[in-house]
Motif scaffolding. Sequence first.
Motif, PDB file in Angstrom:
ATOM      1  N   GLN A  17       0.810  -1.217   0.000  1.00 37.67           N
ATOM      2  CA  GLN A  17       0.000   0.000   0.000  1.00 37.67           C
ATOM      3  C   GLN A  17       0.843   1.268   0.000  1.00 37.67           C
ATOM      4  OE1 GLN A  17      -3.359  -1.521   3.029  1.00 37.67           O
ATOM      5  NE2 GLN A  17      -3.412   0.673   2.636  1.00 37.67           N
ATOM      6  N   LEU A  18       2.140   1.103   0.199  1.00 37.02           N
ATOM      7  CA  LEU A  18       3.002   2.265   0.371  1.00 37.02           C
ATOM      8  C   LEU A  18       3.371   2.904  -0.959  1.00 37.02           C
ATOM      9  CD1 LEU A  18       4.429   3.816   2.659  1.00 37.02           C
ATOM     10  CD2 LEU A  18       6.389   2.285   2.347  1.00 37.02           C
ATOM     11  N   ASN A  19       3.666   2.066  -1.956  1.00 33.65           N
ATOM     12  CA  ASN A  19       4.085   2.546  -3.270  1.00 33.65           C
ATOM     13  C   ASN A  19       3.956   1.385  -4.260  1.00 33.65           C
ATOM     14  OD1 ASN A  19       6.401   0.874  -2.838  1.00 33.65           O
ATOM     15  ND2 ASN A  19       7.480   2.573  -1.860  1.00 33.65           N
ATOM     16  N   ASP A  20       4.605   1.497  -5.409  1.00 33.85           N
ATOM     17  CA  ASP A  20       4.518   0.412  -6.393  1.00 33.85           C
ATOM     18  C   ASP A  20       5.761  -0.456  -6.408  1.00 33.85           C
ATOM     19  OD1 ASP A  20       6.315   2.152  -7.529  1.00 33.85           O
ATOM     20  OD2 ASP A  20       5.247   2.365  -9.441  1.00 33.85           O
ATOM     21  N   SER A  21       6.556  -0.412  -5.355  1.00 29.69           N
ATOM     22  CA  SER A  21       7.787  -1.198  -5.307  1.00 29.69           C
ATOM     23  C   SER A  21       7.499  -2.689  -5.320  1.00 29.69           C
ATOM     24  CB  SER A  21       8.586  -0.847  -4.045  1.00 29.69           C
ATOM     25  OG  SER A  21       9.683  -1.726  -3.886  1.00 29.69           O
ATOM     26  N   GLU A  22       8.433  -3.440  -5.865  1.00 28.20           N
ATOM     27  CA  GLU A  22       8.321  -4.893  -5.899  1.00 28.20           C
ATOM     28  C   GLU A  22       8.529  -5.511  -4.517  1.00 28.20           C
ATOM     29  OE1 GLU A  22      11.920  -7.123  -7.404  1.00 28.20           O
ATOM     30  OE2 GLU A  22      12.516  -5.090  -8.032  1.00 28.20           O
ATOM     31  N   PHE A  23       7.986  -6.716  -4.350  1.00 33.65           N
ATOM     32  CA  PHE A  23       8.326  -7.580  -3.234  1.00 33.65           C
ATOM     33  C   PHE A  23       9.457  -8.510  -3.663  1.00 33.65           C
ATOM     34  CE2 PHE A  23       3.901  -6.582  -1.994  1.00 33.65           C
ATOM     35  CZ  PHE A  23       4.092  -6.272  -0.654  1.00 33.65           C
ATOM     36  N   CYS A  24      10.284  -8.925  -2.706  1.00 34.49           N
ATOM     37  CA  CYS A  24      11.433  -9.775  -3.011  1.00 34.49           C
ATOM     38  C   CYS A  24      11.650 -10.805  -1.904  1.00 34.49           C
ATOM     39  CB  CYS A  24      12.729  -8.957  -3.106  1.00 34.49           C
ATOM     40  SG  CYS A  24      12.679  -7.530  -4.179  1.00 34.49           S
ATOM     41  N   GLY A  25      12.275 -11.905  -2.280  1.00 34.66           N
ATOM     42  CA  GLY A  25      12.833 -12.841  -1.323  1.00 34.66           C
ATOM     43  C   GLY A  25      11.870 -13.529  -0.392  1.00 34.66           C
ATOM     44  N   PRO A  26      10.641 -13.892  -0.809  1.00 38.00           N
ATOM     45  CA  PRO A  26       9.756 -14.581   0.133  1.00 38.00           C
ATOM     46  C   PRO A  26      10.368 -15.899   0.578  1.00 38.00           C
ATOM     47  CG  PRO A  26       8.942 -14.831  -2.119  1.00 38.00           C
ATOM     48  CD  PRO A  26      10.074 -13.848  -2.172  1.00 38.00           C
ATOM     49  N   THR A  27      10.312 -16.173   1.870  1.00 40.75           N
ATOM     50  CA  THR A  27      10.869 -17.419   2.388  1.00 40.75           C
ATOM     51  C   THR A  27      10.164 -17.780   3.683  1.00 40.75           C
ATOM     52  OG1 THR A  27      12.918 -18.546   3.044  1.00 40.75           O
ATOM     53  CG2 THR A  27      12.766 -16.206   3.574  1.00 40.75           C
ATOM     54  N   PHE A  28       9.748 -19.032   3.793  1.00 41.93           N
ATOM     55  CA  PHE A  28       9.029 -19.524   4.956  1.00 41.93           C
ATOM     56  C   PHE A  28       9.982 -20.198   5.934  1.00 41.93           C
ATOM     57  CE2 PHE A  28       4.690 -19.275   3.200  1.00 41.93           C
ATOM     58  CZ  PHE A  28       3.964 -19.085   4.375  1.00 41.93           C
ATOM     59  N   THR A  29       9.688 -20.050   7.225  1.00 39.28           N
ATOM     60  CA  THR A  29      10.367 -20.879   8.211  1.00 39.28           C
ATOM     61  C   THR A  29       9.915 -22.326   8.012  1.00 39.28           C
ATOM     62  OG1 THR A  29       8.599 -20.440   9.809  1.00 39.28           O
ATOM     63  CG2 THR A  29      10.548 -19.009   9.888  1.00 39.28           C
ATOM     64  N   ASP A  30      10.774 -23.279   8.395  1.00 41.59           N
ATOM     65  CA  ASP A  30      10.473 -24.695   8.156  1.00 41.59           C
ATOM     66  C   ASP A  30       9.163 -25.132   8.796  1.00 41.59           C
ATOM     67  OD1 ASP A  30      12.715 -25.023   6.655  1.00 41.59           O
ATOM     68  OD2 ASP A  30      13.929 -25.905   8.249  1.00 41.59           O
ATOM     69  N   ASP A  31       8.835 -24.520   9.930  1.00 41.40           N
ATOM     70  CA  ASP A  31       7.605 -24.915  10.627  1.00 41.40           C
ATOM     71  C   ASP A  31       6.370 -24.212  10.083  1.00 41.40           C
ATOM     72  OD1 ASP A  31       7.930 -22.327  11.563  1.00 41.40           O
ATOM     73  OD2 ASP A  31       8.424 -22.913  13.614  1.00 41.40           O
ATOM     74  N   GLY A  32       6.544 -23.363   9.070  1.00 45.46           N
ATOM     75  CA  GLY A  32       5.413 -22.685   8.462  1.00 45.46           C
ATOM     76  C   GLY A  32       4.814 -21.572   9.292  1.00 45.46           C
ATOM     77  N   GLU A  33       5.502 -21.142  10.341  1.00 47.31           N
ATOM     78  CA  GLU A  33       4.948 -20.124  11.226  1.00 47.31           C
ATOM     79  C   GLU A  33       5.076 -18.709  10.671  1.00 47.31           C
ATOM     80  OE1 GLU A  33       3.409 -20.404  14.282  1.00 47.31           O
ATOM     81  OE2 GLU A  33       3.278 -22.535  13.832  1.00 47.31           O
ATOM     82  N   VAL A  34       6.188 -18.426   9.982  1.00 45.84           N
ATOM     83  CA  VAL A  34       6.473 -17.052   9.572  1.00 45.84           C
ATOM     84  C   VAL A  34       6.881 -17.020   8.103  1.00 45.84           C
ATOM     85  CG1 VAL A  34       7.750 -14.931  10.088  1.00 45.84           C
ATOM     86  CG2 VAL A  34       7.380 -16.637  11.896  1.00 45.84           C
ATOM     87  N   LEU A  35       6.285 -16.087   7.369  1.00 44.81           N
ATOM     88  CA  LEU A  35       6.741 -15.767   6.019  1.00 44.81           C
ATOM     89  C   LEU A  35       7.517 -14.460   6.100  1.00 44.81           C
ATOM     90  CD1 LEU A  35       6.751 -16.097   2.898  1.00 44.81           C
ATOM     91  CD2 LEU A  35       4.635 -14.746   2.872  1.00 44.81           C
ATOM     92  N   PHE A  36       8.794 -14.517   5.740  1.00 47.30           N
ATOM     93  CA  PHE A  36       9.607 -13.300   5.648  1.00 47.30           C
ATOM     94  C   PHE A  36       9.633 -12.856   4.187  1.00 47.30           C
ATOM     95  CE2 PHE A  36      11.355 -15.318   9.478  1.00 47.30           C
ATOM     96  CZ  PHE A  36      11.339 -14.245  10.359  1.00 47.30           C
ATOM     97  N   VAL A  37       9.532 -11.552   3.958  1.00 47.15           N
ATOM     98  CA  VAL A  37       9.547 -11.012   2.610  1.00 47.15           C
ATOM     99  C   VAL A  37      10.072  -9.584   2.674  1.00 47.15           C
ATOM    100  CG1 VAL A  37       7.172 -10.098   2.669  1.00 47.15           C
ATOM    101  CG2 VAL A  37       8.176 -10.817   0.479  1.00 47.15           C
ATOM    102  N   ASN A  38      10.647  -9.125   1.580  1.00 45.34           N
ATOM    103  CA  ASN A  38      11.188  -7.766   1.502  1.00 45.34           C
ATOM    104  C   ASN A  38      10.352  -6.893   0.582  1.00 45.34           C
ATOM    105  OD1 ASN A  38      13.568  -8.411   3.048  1.00 45.34           O
ATOM    106  ND2 ASN A  38      14.373  -9.428   1.233  1.00 45.34           N
TER     107      ASN A  38
END
Length: 482
Positions: A442-463
């Motif tokens: 919602q901030l701007n039109d910048s891309e998202f990058c690097g999605p990666t899940f923890t092995d237990d599926g608890e957290v999705l990290f993304v840039n």
Amino acid sequence: MPTSRRTFLAGGTAAGVGLAVAGAVPSLAQATPGRPRRDGGHVPFPPLVDDPDGILALPEGFSYAIVTRTGVTRLDRGQGLTPSSPDGMAVYHAGRGRYTLIQNHEIDPGEEFGVPHVKGTVYDPGAVDAGGCTVITTDRAGRNLGEFVAISGTVANCAGGPTPWGTWLTCEETEDRAGDKWTEGGRAGVFQKDHGYVFEVWADGTANPRPIRCLGRYAHEALAIDKDRTHIYLSEDADGPNGLFYRWTAPRGVRVGPGVLTRLAPDAGVLAAMQIIMDDGSVLPDVAYLTSAQLGRPFPVRWIEVPERDAKTTPVREQFADGQVTRGRKFEGVWGTDEGVYVVNSFAWEDGDLPADAVPHDGMVWFYNYRAKTIQLVTYFPHQSTSEEGAPAKYTDLAFDGPDNVTVTPWGSLVLAEDGAGASHVLSAFPGGPTYAIARNQLNDSEFCGPTFTDDGEVLFVNMQDPGLTLAITGPWQKYLG
């Protein structure tokens, strides 16, 4: 810096649920981790709810925290401020409820928040305030527990790939040569070393700033290692001519492991480019000739050896004549499983992006099957006029384009990061089935990058590449992705 968190509850402005070109794909395996799955049996993601803070729209019941922020959060050991342009990323458990993130920074020399040169981490002293990798410690709540430089003096570190032994292979998306000059913001310099290589970074931040020359020198995007540790699959984001999808085969008797790749000779193993074979035995010249009509159809693949992988006189992709290899505009994200490897083409619709008689598209996701030696199209985004105009689509959370990075979730489905026109999303994709928006910038039109899940599926990290945010997203992932 204090952690910023936003939880999404009922209420707010709701948007629609996304759907890519979908359909039953009879040849696809049933849902098991790491394999394409049949459509059905999943719960659609709820509509996205706008964020009162104007940063990240998420479905009801999900929340996010800001882990790092370019130019605001600080590196450890007096190294300066968090660098800009976070891109590809991997996550590892660090024990005691903590995680380690190894993060690329896609930066050319001379940027305001480039990766600082830290003794012992520098590859090219001439690449000042350029790309590299940082290592971040965080937890499920997204608290910033420390960050420091692991490798510096590299250029345009875009994506890469995690290894089975817990390291990160970071890729330079460039073909800069020693002696080339650079200028940026009134600053100037000269590269002292060639660029366009892959480097290895350990989860504790240890790095040997030596290029892995046997994997070739070109505009690397991402890579994945097969379960036998004898093949590496690599993508090339380049044009004029379009880039290629590569496979490196280890020398006989060699299984890659910690530090092995940097010790191999520059000509070790075989680097080869992909050929998709048609019914008449000819080579498909460009992936854009295939469309949603071929969803799920397996095509045989052959591999042709690269003549001179260090590209001393001719870029690798130019060493093949048209029709000798299968090209593609923007070969991007790669993610491996036990059964095969996914690879993404982001888009092809402008003049020069694709052959004149091929079909414009806004994104393709492929699955290469190791055993069958075939590749099949599993997700397809048809071209839409809003991609050309950069205007928002009428139904923002239904219209997707420009898939870039990809990761396989712990349940076997995919998460894609958009780098397209209009609104940028993080997407959930069920190969052969629907695609849903699971987050919107919602901030701007910048891309998202690097999605990666923890092995237990608890957290999705993304840039979010601009303004440079690393986000930790939590919620009932298994309900919608499992």
